[in-house]
Design a protein around this motif. Structure first.
Motif, mmCIF file in Angstrom:
data_model
loop_
_atom_site.group_PDB
_atom_site.id
_atom_site.type_symbol
_atom_site.label_atom_id
_atom_site.label_comp_id
_atom_site.label_asym_id
_atom_site.label_seq_id
_atom_site.Cartn_x
_atom_site.Cartn_y
_atom_site.Cartn_z
ATOM 1 N N GLY A 182 0.831 -1.205 0.000
ATOM 2 C CA GLY A 182 0.000 0.000 0.000
ATOM 3 C C GLY A 182 0.860 1.247 0.000
ATOM 4 N N PRO A 183 0.209 2.414 -0.017
ATOM 5 C CA PRO A 183 0.933 3.676 0.052
ATOM 6 C C PRO A 183 1.736 3.773 1.348
ATOM 7 C CG PRO A 183 -1.351 4.042 -0.581
ATOM 8 C CD PRO A 183 -1.247 2.605 -0.188
ATOM 9 N N GLU A 184 2.818 4.524 1.301
ATOM 10 C CA GLU A 184 3.698 4.763 2.461
ATOM 11 C C GLU A 184 4.490 3.526 2.846
ATOM 12 O OE1 GLU A 184 1.337 6.630 5.556
ATOM 13 O OE2 GLU A 184 0.842 8.319 4.256
ATOM 14 N N GLY A 185 4.638 2.595 1.916
ATOM 15 C CA GLY A 185 5.519 1.444 2.129
ATOM 16 C C GLY A 185 6.827 1.675 1.381
ATOM 17 N N THR A 186 7.859 0.941 1.797
ATOM 18 C CA THR A 186 9.166 1.063 1.136
ATOM 19 C C THR A 186 9.037 0.697 -0.339
ATOM 20 O OG1 THR A 186 10.184 0.430 3.207
ATOM 21 C CG2 THR A 186 11.543 0.206 1.237
ATOM 22 N N TRP A 187 9.531 1.569 -1.223
ATOM 23 C CA TRP A 187 9.374 1.290 -2.659
ATOM 24 C C TRP A 187 10.710 1.278 -3.405
ATOM 25 C CZ3 TRP A 187 10.775 5.205 -6.103
ATOM 26 C CH2 TRP A 187 10.936 6.481 -5.552
ATOM 27 N N ARG A 188 11.805 1.587 -2.719
ATOM 28 C CA ARG A 188 13.130 1.521 -3.346
ATOM 29 C C ARG A 188 14.162 1.238 -2.262
ATOM 30 N NH1 ARG A 188 15.659 7.580 -3.964
ATOM 31 N NH2 ARG A 188 14.624 8.443 -2.132
ATOM 32 N N GLY A 189 15.400 0.985 -2.659
ATOM 33 C CA GLY A 189 16.471 0.855 -1.673
ATOM 34 C C GLY A 189 16.845 -0.574 -1.337
ATOM 35 N N GLY A 190 16.066 -1.581 -1.797
ATOM 36 C CA GLY A 190 16.473 -2.975 -1.583
ATOM 37 C C GLY A 190 15.576 -3.754 -0.636
ATOM 38 N N ARG A 191 14.789 -3.038 0.210
ATOM 39 C CA ARG A 191 13.894 -3.769 1.133
ATOM 40 C C ARG A 191 12.478 -3.864 0.578
ATOM 41 N NH1 ARG A 191 15.549 -3.840 7.117
ATOM 42 N NH2 ARG A 191 17.558 -2.811 7.172
ATOM 43 N N LYS A 193 9.097 -4.856 -1.415
ATOM 44 C CA LYS A 193 8.509 -6.133 -1.841
ATOM 45 C C LYS A 193 8.006 -6.007 -3.275
ATOM 46 C CE LYS A 193 6.504 -5.722 2.074
ATOM 47 N NZ LYS A 193 5.124 -5.401 1.834
ATOM 48 N N SER A 194 7.555 -7.133 -3.815
ATOM 49 C CA SER A 194 7.273 -7.152 -5.254
ATOM 50 C C SER A 194 6.188 -6.154 -5.696
ATOM 51 C CB SER A 194 6.949 -8.576 -5.720
ATOM 52 O OG SER A 194 5.972 -9.172 -4.905
ATOM 53 N N PRO A 195 5.084 -5.945 -4.952
ATOM 54 C CA PRO A 195 4.094 -4.982 -5.468
ATOM 55 C C PRO A 195 4.705 -3.585 -5.659
ATOM 56 C CG PRO A 195 3.173 -6.271 -3.667
ATOM 57 C CD PRO A 195 4.639 -6.571 -3.680
ATOM 58 N N ALA A 196 5.469 -3.125 -4.644
ATOM 59 C CA ALA A 196 6.087 -1.796 -4.751
ATOM 60 C C ALA A 196 7.161 -1.800 -5.841
ATOM 61 C CB ALA A 196 6.685 -1.401 -3.408
ATOM 62 N N ALA A 197 7.911 -2.902 -5.930
ATOM 63 C CA ALA A 197 8.975 -2.965 -6.951
ATOM 64 C C ALA A 197 8.383 -2.890 -8.355
ATOM 65 C CB ALA A 197 9.788 -4.251 -6.775
ATOM 66 N N MET A 198 7.253 -3.607 -8.573
ATOM 67 C CA MET A 198 6.621 -3.582 -9.903
ATOM 68 C C MET A 198 6.102 -2.173 -10.210
ATOM 69 S SD MET A 198 7.217 -6.449 -11.057
ATOM 70 C CE MET A 198 8.395 -7.226 -9.974
ATOM 71 N N CYS A 199 5.496 -1.527 -9.216
ATOM 72 C CA CYS A 199 4.994 -0.160 -9.428
ATOM 73 C C CYS A 199 6.150 0.773 -9.781
ATOM 74 C CB CYS A 199 4.270 0.353 -8.177
ATOM 75 S SG CYS A 199 2.703 -0.481 -7.855
ATOM 76 N N ARG A 200 7.248 0.664 -9.018
ATOM 77 C CA ARG A 200 8.398 1.544 -9.290
ATOM 78 C C ARG A 200 8.961 1.301 -10.683
ATOM 79 N NH1 ARG A 200 12.614 -0.722 -6.396
ATOM 80 N NH2 ARG A 200 13.399 -1.548 -8.364
ATOM 81 N N LYS A 201 9.105 0.017 -11.044
ATOM 82 C CA LYS A 201 9.712 -0.295 -12.347
ATOM 83 C C LYS A 201 8.835 0.208 -13.483
ATOM 84 C CE LYS A 201 12.425 -4.196 -10.655
ATOM 85 N NZ LYS A 201 12.825 -5.606 -10.765
ATOM 86 N N VAL A 202 7.520 0.022 -13.340
ATOM 87 C CA VAL A 202 6.611 0.483 -14.404
ATOM 88 C C VAL A 202 6.640 2.023 -14.476
ATOM 89 C CG1 VAL A 202 4.180 0.622 -15.109
ATOM 90 C CG2 VAL A 202 5.140 -1.569 -14.358
ATOM 91 N N ALA A 203 6.626 2.663 -13.304
ATOM 92 C CA ALA A 203 6.569 4.139 -13.288
ATOM 93 C C ALA A 203 7.847 4.768 -13.841
ATOM 94 C CB ALA A 203 6.306 4.629 -11.868
ATOM 95 N N THR A 204 8.983 4.056 -13.741
ATOM 96 C CA THR A 204 10.256 4.657 -14.186
ATOM 97 C C THR A 204 10.666 4.209 -15.594
ATOM 98 O OG1 THR A 204 11.446 2.873 -13.047
ATOM 99 C CG2 THR A 204 11.231 4.962 -11.859
ATOM 100 N N THR A 205 9.831 3.378 -16.238
ATOM 101 C CA THR A 205 10.205 2.851 -17.565
ATOM 102 C C THR A 205 9.391 3.545 -18.659
ATOM 103 O OG1 THR A 205 10.712 0.734 -16.538
ATOM 104 C CG2 THR A 205 10.446 0.729 -18.935
ATOM 105 N N PRO A 206 10.061 4.106 -19.645
ATOM 106 C CA PRO A 206 9.321 4.784 -20.720
ATOM 107 C C PRO A 206 8.536 3.805 -21.594
ATOM 108 C CG PRO A 206 11.716 5.035 -20.998
ATOM 109 C CD PRO A 206 11.506 4.186 -19.783
ATOM 110 N N GLU A 207 7.485 4.280 -22.201
ATOM 111 C CA GLU A 207 6.657 3.466 -23.120
ATOM 112 C C GLU A 207 7.563 2.759 -24.126
ATOM 113 O OE1 GLU A 207 3.022 4.164 -24.074
ATOM 114 O OE2 GLU A 207 2.575 5.530 -22.400
ATOM 115 N N GLY A 208 7.228 1.505 -24.408
ATOM 116 C CA GLY A 208 8.021 0.755 -25.388
ATOM 117 C C GLY A 208 9.208 0.034 -24.754
ATOM 118 N N GLY A 209 9.458 0.278 -23.472
ATOM 119 C CA GLY A 209 10.598 -0.345 -22.794
ATOM 120 C C GLY A 209 10.227 -1.677 -22.159
ATOM 121 N N SER A 210 11.128 -2.191 -21.292
ATOM 122 C CA SER A 210 10.846 -3.457 -20.607
ATOM 123 C C SER A 210 11.234 -3.346 -19.139
ATOM 124 C CB SER A 210 11.627 -4.600 -21.270
ATOM 125 O OG SER A 210 13.006 -4.384 -21.098
ATOM 126 N N ILE A 211 10.608 -4.179 -18.316
ATOM 127 C CA ILE A 211 10.988 -4.219 -16.896
ATOM 128 C C ILE A 211 11.524 -5.608 -16.550
ATOM 129 C CG2 ILE A 211 9.276 -2.492 -16.210
ATOM 130 C CD1 ILE A 211 7.710 -4.861 -14.882
#
Ligand code: NAD
Ligand code: GDD
Length: 332
Positions: A182-191, A193-211
């Motif tokens: 959920g919101p206010e959970g760790t989303w970067r830095g190595g700790r 979890k997968s839901p936050a990691a997937m959100c971060r990867k999608v949010a930082t990847t430009p259209e046409g790219g891959s995660i």
């Protein structure tokens, strides 16, 4: 009746921060303790003490005058933290020391009710090898064979609190959380979890790219939105059932499905590159039979609803970090 005083250990963390807000809204007087301040929000606690719960003197001071303790402080993280093996000694030492201190000095100070946050990671690895059919009913915990030292410490601490319940007549509640997000959970830095990691990867990847997704992406998990978790915590604490209970969702998905769901929410169809990484068990799903029966609780919303709120929050964090620290800082 005088206002009840509660202590939240780990109040500067993800679930602890949400729990403090909920307890305040119910009219409790709340003391929060954490080794660090909350990263994303001002604590709503009446008193927030930044201190180390491994220190007996700290624990003796913070349990003073407290009626109920919610013990969430732990050295924890997602697969990238607990399955690499690099943090095993710290995880075991830090979390066990916190729990040994909190229950003993809490009891000495006259605390009557303890909530302890255990984990689905206590369940035996041998029951979680089939991604389509994992077994995580509460009575399947033994013969014990958790797949990480993090899980072993949680199992030890479950037993610690339950032995205090038996020997000292304390009110103890033990919850086994299944991947809370959920919101206010760790989303970067190595700790993170997968839901936050997937959100971060999608949010930082430009259209046409891959995660990148660790493993073949066919490993399964279920994920529970944090508000649902807090509701279940409160029901458990005030409810009559004394045994450990799963707090999780039964909506199991593969990690590649999770990644695709996030892309759908973001409106960004990206490619998935499955790469080697720390994996944990092959399959895991909450089993809610017992908590449904004992507390009439089950999640009220589907995974997608919670993920929509989480993605919006993480995409906003990403923008802020990109503006303040640069593109690279938001990526890992
Ligand atoms: P979190 O890491 O955000 O919160 C834990 C907090 O404990 C952190 O703020 C940390 O600073 C604090 N802490 C660590 N060492 C401390 C110390 N020595 N003294 C004082 N504070 C200390 O994690 P979370 O996701 O909010 O998890 C809360 C609890 O629930 C933890 O016990 C965790 O193991 C358990 N749990 C969480 C999940 C999940 O999916 N989030 C799943 C299973 C179990
Ligand atoms: N974190 C993360 N980041 N996991 C990824 C990624 C990524 O970029 N890509 C794929 N995964 C995979 C992991 O390899 C793992 O197989 C799966 O997603 C789930 O990983 P996490 O969400 O990090 O953790 P978990 O479900 O194995 O364990 C978590 O939940 C437990 C309770 O159910 C942890 O938070 C534990 O601390 C917690 O007790």
């Amino acid at each position: 009746m005088s206002q009840k005083k509660v202590l939240v250990g780990g109040a500067g963390g993800f679930i602890g921060g949400h729990l403090v807000r909920r307890l305040k809204s119910e009219g409790f007087w709340v003391r929060g303790v954490d080794i660090k301040k909350h990263e994303f929000t001002e604590s709503s606690a009446d008193e927030f003490i930044q201190a180390d719960l491994r220190d007996p003197q700290v624990v003796k001071a913070v349990v003073d005058g407290i009626d109920d303790v919610y013990q969430l402080a732990a050295d924890m993280g997602g697969a990238g933290y607990i399955f690499t093996g690099e943090h095993d000694a710290n995880v075991m030492h830090n979390s066990a020391t916190i729990n040994l201190n909190v229950v003993e000095y809490g009891r000495e100070a006259g605390v009557k009710r303890f909530f302890y946050s255990s984990s689905a990671c206590i369940y035996p690895a041998y029951n979680q090898e089939d991604p389509d059919n994992p077994k995580c009913s509460e009575d399947s915990a033994y013969p014990a064979a958790p797949d990480s030292e993090y899980g072993w410490e949680k199992l030890f601490s479950e037993r610690l609190y339950l032995s205090y319940m038996r020997n000292y007549g304390l009110h103890v509640r033990v919850a086994r959380f299944h991947n809370i997000f959920g919101p206010e959970g760790t989303w970067r830095g190595g700790r993170e979890k997968s839901p936050a990691a997937m959100c971060r990867k999608v949010a930082t990847t430009p259209e046409g790219g891959s995660i990148e997704v660790w493993g073949d992406g066919k490993q399964t998990r279920s994920f529970l939105y944090v508000d649902e978790c807090v509701e279940a915590i409160r029901r458990m604490m005030d409810g009559p059932f004394e045994g450990p209970l799963n707090i999780g969702s039964e909506e199991m998905v593969s990690i590649n499905q999770l990644a695709k769901l996030v892309m759908d929410i973001a409106g960004k169809p990206l490619a998935i590159k499955n790469v080697p990484g720390p994996l944990g068990v092959r399959g895991r799903n909450s089993d809610n039979h017992l908590i449904r029966e004992k507390l009439q609780w089950e999640p009220s919303q589907p995974l997608r609803t919670g993920l929509e709120k989480t993605y919006a929050w993480i995409a906003d964090q990403v923008q802020k970090v990109q503006a303040e620290e640069g593109e690279l800082a938001a990526k890992a």
